[in-house]
Design a protein around this motif. Structure first.
Motif, short mmCIF file in Angstrom:
data_model
loop_
_atom_site.label_atom_id
_atom_site.label_comp_id
_atom_site.label_asym_id
_atom_site.label_seq_id
_atom_site.Cartn_x
_atom_site.Cartn_y
_atom_site.Cartn_z
N ASN A 50 -3.72 -115.79 54.10
CA ASN A 50 -2.54 -114.94 53.93
C ASN A 50 -2.84 -113.72 53.06
N ASN A 51 -3.70 -113.89 52.07
CA ASN A 51 -4.10 -112.75 51.23
C ASN A 51 -4.74 -111.67 52.10
N ARG A 52 -5.65 -112.09 52.97
CA ARG A 52 -6.35 -111.12 53.83
C ARG A 52 -5.41 -110.51 54.87
N LEU A 53 -4.57 -111.37 55.45
CA LEU A 53 -3.69 -110.85 56.52
C LEU A 53 -2.65 -109.91 55.94
N SER A 54 -2.11 -110.26 54.77
CA SER A 54 -1.10 -109.39 54.16
C SER A 54 -1.74 -108.06 53.77
N GLU A 55 -2.97 -108.13 53.24
CA GLU A 55 -3.70 -106.89 52.92
C GLU A 55 -3.84 -106.04 54.19
N PHE A 56 -4.26 -106.67 55.27
CA PHE A 56 -4.47 -105.94 56.53
C PHE A 56 -3.20 -105.19 56.95
N PHE A 57 -2.07 -105.88 56.90
CA PHE A 57 -0.83 -105.24 57.36
C PHE A 57 -0.32 -104.19 56.37
N MET A 58 -0.42 -104.50 55.08
CA MET A 58 0.08 -103.54 54.08
C MET A 58 -0.76 -102.26 54.11
N GLY A 60 -2.48 -101.12 56.67
CA GLY A 60 -2.15 -100.45 57.93
C GLY A 60 -0.82 -99.71 57.84
N LEU A 61 0.17 -100.34 57.22
CA LEU A 61 1.47 -99.68 57.05
C LEU A 61 1.31 -98.41 56.23
N ASP A 160 7.72 -102.01 64.57
CA ASP A 160 6.93 -101.26 65.56
C ASP A 160 5.44 -101.39 65.27
N PHE A 161 5.08 -101.27 63.99
CA PHE A 161 3.66 -101.31 63.64
C PHE A 161 3.08 -102.70 63.85
N VAL A 162 3.70 -103.71 63.23
CA VAL A 162 3.14 -105.06 63.32
C VAL A 162 3.22 -105.56 64.77
N GLY A 163 4.34 -105.27 65.44
CA GLY A 163 4.49 -105.68 66.84
C GLY A 163 3.42 -105.05 67.72
#
Ligand code: 5GP
Length: 253
Positions: A50-58, A60-61, A160-163
């Motif tokens: 979750n640390n890595r995935l949340s980093e990835f999305f944040m 990217g946002l 829109d971004f995550v989707g």
């Protein structure tokens, strides 16, 4: 080494005082809870993923101009974030009926919605995070009408971004929850995406098979949660290095 000051411990994360004023260290635990913590387990590797995935999305946002609390990842389980004033709402965006919406309205899970629907729950574990109308939010002063308009815009941009990113790796973003925080730059207040974006807070279904790759695997006893999250991380190319989930000794013939 001096112990860090614990600021807040939640069900899945711990916040420690950060190295500079206005910062916090967000630590991702392996603990999983569901149904308002009635169901609990420790799932090895979940916090790292979750640390890595949340980093990835944040991150990217941030690249597409959506402000977040994220500063940088510190290590396998921790990230440095801006201290924010959390608005006591769970902001939920739904693209397909599932979970509490499907139950409340008697809809079949997976039914496409006519447009993304944004809804709000009041963050209160004791009350079970009840769904609240905008009227309540404004009347009780949790946010203003202007804040709510901005929050809906932010939530739809995250959707829109995550989707879109998920679509690119064959995963359907059914719904998700985010939290929004206020940051103050002198007298100027900005709203930013806070908390986390991970399979703990999203419903993610494989586009081809419909296989669930999110916390419903734990909530509904559908298999191994770490395997599901690892699959999401693998498809997104963000598998952590130096981590194997073969943590138990294996017999070699
Ligand atoms: P539902 O209202 O259908 O239970 O949840 C809608 C979406 O918001 C799901 O993706 C679910 O994972 C997420 N969600 C709702 N409440 C919470 C919560 O308290 N914690 C987390 N991590 N996610 C939540």
């Amino acid at each position: 080494m001096a112990r860090r000051k614990l600021v807040y411990e939640g069900k899945a994360k711990i916040l420690y005082e950060g190295p500079e004023p206005g910062t916090l260290v967000q630590y991702f635990k392996d603990d999983a809870t569901a149904f308002n913590a009635e169901k609990k387990a420790v799932i090895e590797g979940k916090g790292v993923l979750n640390n890595r995935l949340s980093e990835f999305f944040m991150v990217g946002l941030g690249h597409v101009g959506v402000p977040t609390h994220f500063i940088r990842r510190l290590n396998m389980r921790e990230q440095l974030i801006r201290a924010v004033e959390i608005i006591p709402l769970e902001v939920i965006v739904r693209n397909f009926a599932a979970g509490s919406m499907a139950k409340r309205l008697g809809m079949e899970e997976g039914t496409p919605l006519p447009r993304p629907i944004v809804e709000f729950s009041y963050k209160d574990d004791k009350l079970g995070d009840p769904l609240v109308p905008e009227e309540y939010i404004i009347a009780f002063g949790w946010a203003t009408q202007q804040d709510l308009d901005d929050i809906v815009q932010l939530a739809l941009r995250v959707n829109d971004f995550v989707g879109g990113v998920m679509y690119g790796v064959g995963i359907k973003l059914v719904d998700f929850k985010i939290e929004i925080g206020r940051v103050w730059d002198n007298d100027f207040m900005r709203l930013v995406v806070a908390d986390e974006i991970s399979p703990d807070s999203c419903r993610l279904w494989d586009m081809e098979t419909g296989q669930k790759l999110d916390k419903d695997v734990f909530r509904r006893d559908l298999g191994n949660l770490t395997d599901a999250y690892t699959e999401v991380a693998r498809r997104l190319g963000v598998l952590p290095t130096n981590v194997t989930h073969a943590t138990k000794p294996t017999l070699i013939n």
